[in-house]
Each structure stands twice: as structure tokens, then as C-alpha cells.
Scaffold this motif. Structure first.
Motif, short mmCIF file in Angstrom:
data_model
loop_
_atom_site.label_atom_id
_atom_site.label_comp_id
_atom_site.label_asym_id
_atom_site.label_seq_id
_atom_site.Cartn_x
_atom_site.Cartn_y
_atom_site.Cartn_z
N TYR A 103 0.85 -1.23 -0.05
CA TYR A 103 -0.11 -0.04 -0.04
C TYR A 103 0.75 1.28 -0.03
N ILE A 104 1.81 1.24 0.86
CA ILE A 104 2.77 2.65 0.98
C ILE A 104 3.62 2.85 -0.24
N VAL A 105 4.00 1.50 -0.65
CA VAL A 105 4.65 1.70 -2.28
C VAL A 105 3.84 2.30 -3.39
N GLN A 106 2.43 1.79 -3.50
CA GLN A 106 1.68 2.32 -4.47
C GLN A 106 0.94 3.61 -4.32
N HIS A 107 0.69 3.99 -2.85
CA HIS A 107 -0.16 5.08 -2.56
C HIS A 107 0.54 6.20 -1.78
N GLN A 108 1.82 5.82 -1.42
CA GLN A 108 2.53 6.76 -0.74
C GLN A 108 4.18 7.11 -1.22
N SER A 109 4.44 6.22 -2.30
CA SER A 109 5.73 6.30 -3.00
C SER A 109 6.97 5.88 -2.16
N TYR A 110 6.69 4.59 -1.24
CA TYR A 110 7.85 4.42 -0.54
C TYR A 110 8.79 3.56 -1.43
N ASP A 165 8.23 -8.75 -9.02
CA ASP A 165 7.40 -8.59 -10.02
C ASP A 165 7.29 -7.16 -10.03
N TYR A 166 7.16 -6.35 -9.01
CA TYR A 166 6.80 -4.97 -9.04
C TYR A 166 8.01 -4.23 -10.13
N ASN A 167 9.23 -4.60 -9.48
CA ASN A 167 10.24 -4.04 -10.26
C ASN A 167 10.22 -4.49 -11.79
N THR A 168 9.84 -5.45 -12.20
CA THR A 168 9.97 -6.06 -13.57
C THR A 168 9.66 -4.93 -14.67
N GLY A 169 10.33 -4.68 -15.57
CA GLY A 169 10.09 -3.63 -16.50
C GLY A 169 10.41 -2.05 -16.28
N LYS A 170 11.02 -1.77 -14.91
CA LYS A 170 10.97 -0.49 -14.62
C LYS A 170 12.64 -0.12 -14.64
N ILE A 176 12.06 -0.74 -6.22
CA ILE A 176 11.86 -0.97 -4.66
C ILE A 176 13.18 -1.90 -4.40
N SER A 177 13.50 -1.41 -3.32
CA SER A 177 14.74 -2.21 -2.70
C SER A 177 14.50 -2.92 -1.42
N PHE A 178 15.28 -3.74 -1.14
CA PHE A 178 15.28 -4.69 0.01
C PHE A 178 16.78 -4.76 0.87
N TYR A 179 16.53 -4.17 2.00
CA TYR A 179 18.04 -4.11 2.63
C TYR A 179 17.69 -4.76 4.26
N GLY A 180 18.75 -5.14 4.72
CA GLY A 180 18.87 -5.70 6.00
C GLY A 180 19.44 -4.77 6.88
#
Length: 453
Positions: A103-110, A165-170, A176-180
């Protein structure tokens, strides 16, 4: 067969209907009052909660986001959102955090998700969800690589699949990224450093290899003779990055330099935590401090100003840690103020995955608890709300004084980590006020366990 004409008379039929009605009535039973046994003050709190609770259907991340829209004004004020879980093994908690992140990725640009997992390993997973070449064939492989059992579940694999899947084609700056942000492991940070050094200063790789060998010899134990040598070499390695910053950025790139340099910093953090003895409160306190530091590094140095965080509620909440020192969430709240928003999750009854601490062999099991057995808790009263699943916006002070005082009071809250001993549920109760500890609380009356891969 002879039938008496009286059987067809209006009077006889009336008596039959009355008898049937009485029989049916005697068979019916009234459902018990869910609020039976509540004190007058408790009932007042539940009635007030019914007025402010925001119902949600369930945690399914593929569902419409319409029921999350009441949180828009709260979410819009934040730049870092902590997504907490009340246990490390509840299906609904993990799905709800996945749903909120989408939700926050698609509506709040996270832009990214920080995860309670090893820094170096998550960089490899980040490459994978960005479509780069890694050893992972599937997101299940990536989830299984996360070392700790709470993350080796279908729910985390589904989250990673959605991110991929979200990143495909962008293009790169839209991905979006994934960090520990954790520092409990050293192993996966070594390759990040060695890979960078082989590009910018191949002559220093041999020195790096000797550091790795010392760590291997020590077995990661602070009592081994090689540990002291390993510990002494790490600051020297970090200073090498500091002293060659301009040169190495020019040779290897700003992003690669910062990631490799921070991998060394995480090695220093890990060494300090282990040297402090992992069973002590000092070690726990340092881990909280370092996780907050790593999140600040993501926010400031990498410039991720829209960052979600995935961790246990005890870490993201604005509370003391289990040892009484500051939690990661407390430190972030002090540093970021209103830019840091805390979402907690809770439940009343259910089954969850955890290590069974009541058994000597500590098996990973599906365990359960009913809040009826711990009626002093917030979990118990929250389960009396008319909606089975709902959200509370704790940034708004309720008009009802009984509810306002209850939310601000130090009510016991059930929080379960990696292990649980069902013979002593009181051990897992923490006296936290809901208001102040969390900005949003999402409650599920009944829950189920996560699905181990």
C-alpha cells in the motif's frame, strides 16, 4: 384407517401450532454475551473502542486497499514506517505487513523495505529482486537463505515475489529495494567487502582474506584465541575505507563504496555484540542501538527517505527493550520525531509458530494461546470489540475519557518472540501503554501460524 373429524377442526389445529411453537422455542438457545464478566469500567472501554475501531476484512495482501484509506492522513506525515509483529510466527501479522508495504509503495511512493535480517545477505536478495544475476532461482530460495526460521516462510517468499514482480520492466530509479539492518551475523558481509576491494584495490584482498580466516578460526566465538586478532583488524579495515574514500568512489562508484564500507561497519557491530556476550542485557542493548544506526544510515547516507521497516513489535515500538534499555523504535522516535510512524499488531486468540521453550529439545512447533487465560491484558479487551479485525489510529486522542485513560495506561501486552513456554504466559507480558508505544495498532481476534518453507 379411521380419522376423527375433530382432528381437522380449527381448535385442534391451533393447539398443534401452539405446541409446535413451544417445542421450537424450547430447542433454541441464546448465544452467550461476549461481554459477560466484564467490569463496568471494562465495558465502558469496549463500548468506546467500538466507536473508533476501523474495521478491516482480513490481512490478504492481494485484497483491495479501500479499508486502509482511513490511515492516509497518518501515513502521509511519515518517512519511515515501522511494521511490527506481535509474534515471530503469525500468518495474519506477516500478511498484513506485506499488505501495508504494498500500500505505501503504491499510494505513498515508498522506495525500500528494511528487514530484521543480516545486512550482507539482504544485499544479495536486493540484487535478485532487481533482476540481477544471483544464486537464487526462486523467491523461496531467497527466503530460505535468510538463516533464521521466522523469515523462512511462505509469507516472506510471497512478499519478495511481489517486490520482484513490481520491479520488472521499471527503470533503476523506479525500482523498490530490500535491505537488512541487523548485525547478528558476519559471514555474508565478507563477500561484499572482498568484491569491492577486488575492483578498487586488488592488493588489499589478501589482507581481507586473512581477516576472514581469523573469523573462521574463531568460529564466531569471543572466547577463542583468534577472536582478539580478528577484533583488532576490523577498525584498521574500516579506516582503510575512510582514508581512500575519494579514490575508491572514483574507481568503484558511490553506491558500491557506501555498501562495502557499511558492510565493514556491520562487521564491527557484530564483533561488539558477540564480545558483549549474546546472553546479556548489554548485548541486547547494543543490538538495538546498532539496528537504529543502520536504519539511519539507510535514511541519510543512501538517501532513502521513504522507508518501511519489518521487525518484531518489541523492536519497532517506542518502548524500553526487554532489558529496560532503549529499543530501536525508541531511538528512532528520538532521532526522527514525527517522521517515524509505528504500526503494531496484536491478537486475542490463536496459533502461531514458535520454538516450544517448555521442552528440552526446543522443537519448532505450532503453539497457541487464548486471551481468556490472561484477562488482565490489552489483548483480552481488544478481542471484545465488535469487529474481529480492526485498526486503531492512536495518534488521535479519543473523546471518551475512559478509553483515553485506558490507552495511555500501562496495560500488559502479549508479545512473543522466537520462543514460547505455554506453562508461563505471564513471562511474555509487557506493561506498555498502547498510545505512545504505537501510532497505529492492527488487531486480529483469531490468528493462525505462518507456513514454514
Amino acid at each position: 384407517m379411521h380419522l376423527d373429524k375433530a382432528m381437522f377442526s380449527p381448535t385442534y389445529r391451533l393447539f398443534c401450532l401452539l405446541g409446535l411453537s413451544l417445542l421450537i422455542a424450547s430447542c433454541k438457545h441464546t448465544d452467550p454475551d461476549p461481554n459477560q464478566g466484564l467490569s463496568t469500567s471494562q465495558l465502558a472501554v469496549v463500548q468506546a473502542l467500538n466507536q473508533v475501531a476501523l474495521p478491516i476484512q482480513d490481512a490478504d495482501p492481494t485484497r483491495s486497499f479501500a479499508d486502509l484509506s482511513p490511515l492516509d492522513s497518518v501515513l502521509a506525515k511519515a518517512q519511515v514506517i515501522g511494521l511490527g509483529e506481535g509474534t515471530h510466527g503469525t500468518h495474519e501479522f506477516f500478511q498484513m505487513k506485506d499488505r501495508l508495504f504494498r500500500y505505501i509503495v503504491q499510494h505513498q511512493s515508498y522506495q525500500a523495505l528494511g528487514f530484521e535480517a543480516d545486512f550482507g545477505l539482504c544485499l544479495t536478495i536486493n540484487r535478485f529482486i532487481h533482476g540481477e544475476s544471483t544464486s537464487f532461482g526462486w523467491t523461496t530460495d531467497a527466503a530460505r537463505s535468510l538463516r533464521l526460521w521466522p523469515w523462512q516462510v511462505t509469507e516472506v517468499s510471497d512478499l519478495l515475489q511481489w517486490m520482484k514482480d513490481y520491479n520488472t520492466g521499471k527503470v533503476a530509479d523506479q525500482k523498490i529495494s530490500f535491505y537488512g539492518f541487523d548485525c547478528q551475523s558476519a559471514d555474508d558481509n565478507f563477500p561484499i567487502v572482498s568484491e569491492f576491494l577486488s575492483t578498487v584495490d586488488p592488493a588489499s584482498v589478501a589482507s581481507m582474506d586473512s581477516i576472514v580466516n581469523l573469523y573462521s578460526l574463531s568460529g564466531g566465538s569471543s572466547t577463542h584465541a583468534a577472536w582478539q586478532q580478528y577484533s583488532q583488524r576490523l577498525p584498521t579495515l574500516y579506516n582503510l575505507f575512510v582514508n581512500h574514500e575519494a579514490q575508491w568512489i572514483a574507481a568503484g562508484g558511490q553506491q558500491a563504496y557506501q555498501l562495502a564500507r557499511h558492510a565493514v561497519r556491520v562487521l564491527i557491530q557484530n564483533q561488539d555484540v558477540i564480545s558483549s556476550n549474546q546472553a546479556t542485557c548489554l548485548s541486547y542493548s547494543k543490538r538495538e542501538q546498532y539496528m537504529a544506526e543502520n536504519i539511519q544510515w539507510l535514511y541519510q547516507t543512501l538517501g532513502i527517505h521513504k522507508l518501511g521497516l519489518w521487525a518484531h513489535s518489541g523492536h519497532v515500538a517506542n518502548v524500553p527493550s526487554s532489558c529496560g534499555s532503549a529499543s530501536m523504535g525508541y531511538l528512532l522516535k528520538q532521532q526522527l520525531g514525527s517522521k517515524y510512524l509505528i504500526v503494531g499488531t496484536s491478537f486475542s486468540n490463536g496459533t502461531f509458530t514458535a520454538i516450544d521453550a517448555s521442552k528440552t529439545n526446543l522443537p519448532l512447533s505450532s503453539l497457541s494461546i487464548q486471551s481468556e487465560s490472561i484477562k488482565s491484558t490489552s489483548n483480552y479487551l481488544l478481542g471484545k470489540v465488535q469487529y474481529p479485525n480492526f485498526m486503531l489510529n492512536l495518534t488521535q486522542s479519543p473523546a471518551d475519557s475512559s478509553l483515553r485513560n485506558w490507552l495511555r495506561g500501562t496495560q500488559p501486552l502479549l508479545l512473543i518472540g522466537a520462543g514460547y513456554d505455554g506453562s508461563n504466559p505471564q513471562k511474555y507480558l509487557y506493561n506498555y501503554p498502547l498510545t505512545g508505544s504505537f501510532d497505529v495498532l492492527i488487531h486480529f481476534r483469531d490468528t493462525t501460524p505462518t507456513h514454514i518453507l
